[in-house]
Design an enzyme around this catalytic site. Structure first.
Site, PDB file in Angstrom:
ATOM      1  N   HIS A 189       0.836  -1.207   0.000  1.00 39.90           N
ATOM      2  CA  HIS A 189       0.000   0.000   0.000  1.00 39.90           C
ATOM      3  C   HIS A 189       0.869   1.254   0.000  1.00 39.90           C
ATOM      4  O   HIS A 189       0.664   2.171  -0.805  1.00 39.90           O
ATOM      5  CB  HIS A 189      -0.929  -0.001   1.221  1.00 39.90           C
ATOM      6  CG  HIS A 189      -1.672   1.291   1.399  1.00 39.90           C
ATOM      7  ND1 HIS A 189      -2.660   1.704   0.520  1.00 39.90           N
ATOM      8  CD2 HIS A 189      -1.566   2.273   2.336  1.00 39.90           C
ATOM      9  CE1 HIS A 189      -3.135   2.877   0.916  1.00 39.90           C
ATOM     10  NE2 HIS A 189      -2.489   3.254   2.014  1.00 39.90           N
TER      11      HIS A 189
ATOM     12  N   TYR B  77      -3.772  17.612   4.072  1.00 39.30           N
ATOM     13  CA  TYR B  77      -2.873  16.785   4.889  1.00 39.30           C
ATOM     14  C   TYR B  77      -1.488  17.375   5.115  1.00 39.30           C
ATOM     15  O   TYR B  77      -0.754  16.935   6.001  1.00 39.30           O
ATOM     16  CB  TYR B  77      -2.779  15.358   4.327  1.00 39.30           C
ATOM     17  CG  TYR B  77      -1.733  15.134   3.260  1.00 39.30           C
ATOM     18  CD1 TYR B  77      -1.965  15.539   1.955  1.00 39.30           C
ATOM     19  CD2 TYR B  77      -0.527  14.493   3.562  1.00 39.30           C
ATOM     20  CE1 TYR B  77      -1.014  15.318   0.976  1.00 39.30           C
ATOM     21  CE2 TYR B  77       0.434  14.276   2.581  1.00 39.30           C
ATOM     22  CZ  TYR B  77       0.182  14.687   1.282  1.00 39.30           C
ATOM     23  OH  TYR B  77       1.117  14.476   0.327  1.00 39.30           O
TER      24      TYR B  77
ATOM     25  N   GLU C  59      -8.739  -2.580   6.440  1.00 40.26           N
ATOM     26  CA  GLU C  59      -7.776  -2.677   7.540  1.00 40.26           C
ATOM     27  C   GLU C  59      -8.253  -3.690   8.570  1.00 40.26           C
ATOM     28  O   GLU C  59      -9.418  -4.089   8.589  1.00 40.26           O
ATOM     29  CB  GLU C  59      -7.615  -1.315   8.242  1.00 40.26           C
ATOM     30  CG  GLU C  59      -7.222  -0.184   7.302  1.00 40.26           C
ATOM     31  CD  GLU C  59      -6.672   1.044   8.028  1.00 40.26           C
ATOM     32  OE1 GLU C  59      -6.256   0.928   9.207  1.00 40.26           O
ATOM     33  OE2 GLU C  59      -6.662   2.120   7.403  1.00 40.26           O
TER      34      GLU C  59
HETATM   35 MN    MN Z   1      -6.131   4.121   7.266  1.00 37.88          MN
END
Ligand code: MN
Length: 424
Positions: A140, A250, A207
């Protein structure tokens, strides 16, 4: 071997071969039945096991804890009795449900403590005080680095030296079945000033979360080789993400409103004990990690992970098949790192793995990767395409380990996306 994990065990309760809840699992959750109070339950086959009924009839008396932990709205107080005792409860359940044993005959009580799952409403199982999300899947992190930075230097210099993470929001973690409202927020078009409106690039993140089972005091650290003593169990976690909001907000402090509008977890906490038989070799970590992260028995867990998208009125299409074994950093390393500075942890705290992608395209754990930033739409069985998640789509995650004819599963982590609310 833990006795309750024995693959040869059979229960007198009928369990379908593809059930997530054989006698070898016995996870914990909380449910409501009709108007009655919430109770702590376990699961076998198509039934929940009302632990308060078994407690009332003395089945756990010799273990020595306050039985009122089974009458709470979350698992926290039960988990807090300690892993030794919660393991004894699971072991006792195994004896009660085992065909070959009559020492703990419960047949007369069966109708009182076995309740069809279809008759109960599963609740949020935990009071999560703090939630941290890691970024620990190498595939990822490599995919994201390749898409947004530089394929030659996809991983940032710190990535193989520490499990990167951020502090998330616990108040908006919801149990499976709770709808997810599309968030509003700021987005920055490439050519022009920022605009405000509903997220256009809503994504899931596949997740797993682990749940802390034993608190530490401020200043205390959890050594990597003892970390499992501090972990009660695991859940499926969908860390919903608003990619367009994330991209603009972010820098420089990391995820904020792109993540905190909601996360979804499965209602069952599968104990780390039940997952022991499914351990496999860990990711070969090079360069060598610093001594405090060096795990003498570096293991991952083989947990199959699946994500399906179900458009309204259509059948679900599986869009991703991944596995928890692809994780670069282990739970133990994550917890050791999290506490190495003296940060305290509390019972019920949750730690997300980070999106779990594997090496194959079909194993990518987010739409961002599956559609490669929206350039390669994903085809659904009904002929529609998805780059990201649309309103009224339901995202459904499943997780299960399988070995020696035993399947230990997590049930379902599912949530339907509803249209954004109007903000003036
Ligand atoms: Mn996450």
């Amino acid at each position: 071997m833990i006795r309750a994990n024995d693959p040869s065990l059979k229960s007198w309760v009928e369990v379908a071969p593809d059930s997530d809840f054989p006698i070898q699992n016995l996870p914990f959750g909380v449910c409501k039945m009709g108007n009655k109070r919430a109770v702590v339950v376990s699961a076998i086959g198509e039934y929940v096991i009302d632990l308060s009924v078994l407690a009332e009839h003395g089945f756990f008396d010799d273990i020595g804890f306050d039985m009122r932990v089974f009458e709470k709205e979350t698992l926290n107080d039960f988990i807090a009795i300690g892993k030794e005792k919660t393991a004894m409860v699971r072991d006792r359940l195994s004896l009660v449900l085992d065909t070959d044993l009559d020492d703990w005959d419960a047949s007369e009580l069966e109708k009182y403590f076995l309740i069809p799952m279809s008759e109960v409403h599963m609740l949020m199982p935990l009071d999560i005080g703090d939630y941290t999300d890691f970024y620990s899947s190498i595939d990822h992190a490599t995919n994201v680095g390749t898409m947004f930075r530089d394929p030659e230097n996809a991983l940032l210099p710190n990535w193989k030296h520490l499990p990167v993470g951020y502090h998330g929001r616990s108040s908006s973690i919801m149990v499976s079945g709770t709808p997810t409202i599309r968030p509003n927020g700021q987005q920055k078009p490439n050519d022009g000033p920022p605009v405000f409106g509903p997220c256009k690039l809503l994504d899931f993140e596949l997740e797993m979360g682990f749940v802390v089972g034993r608190e530490t005091q401020l200043g205390e650290t959890v050594p990597v080789d003892q970390a499992e003593d501090f972990i009660f169990g695991m859940v499926i976690l969908n860390d919903w993400s608003a990619r367009d909001i994330q991209k603009w907000e972010y820098i420089p402090l990391g995820p904020f409103l792109a993540k905190n509008f909601q996360s979804t977890i499965s209602p069952w906490v599968v104990t780390l004990d039940a997952l022991q038989p499914f351990k496999v070799d860990g990711y070969k970590q090079t360069p060598a990690v610093l001594p405090y992260l060096k795990q003498s028995d570096l293991k991952n867990i083989d947990i199959n992970l699946e994500v399906a998208i179900q458009p309204e009125g259509a059948a679900p299409t599986t869009v991703c098949r991944s596995n928890y074994k692809y994780m670069y950093w282990t739970m133990s390393q994550q917890l050791a790192h999290h506490t190495v500075n003296g940060c305290n942890v509390r019972v019920g705290d949750m730690y997300g793995s980070g999106t779990i992608s594997g090496p194959e395209k079909s194993s990518y754990g987010s739409m961002l990767e599956l559609s490669w930033k929206g350039t390669q739409p994903v085809l659904l069985d009904n002929g529609e395409e998805r780059k990201f998640i649309k309103d009224m789509d339901t995202v459904i995650m499943h997780a299960y380990s399988e070995k020696d004819g035993v399947r230990v599963g997590f049930g379902e982590c599912s949530s339907q996306v509803l249209p954004a609310r109007t903000v003036v």
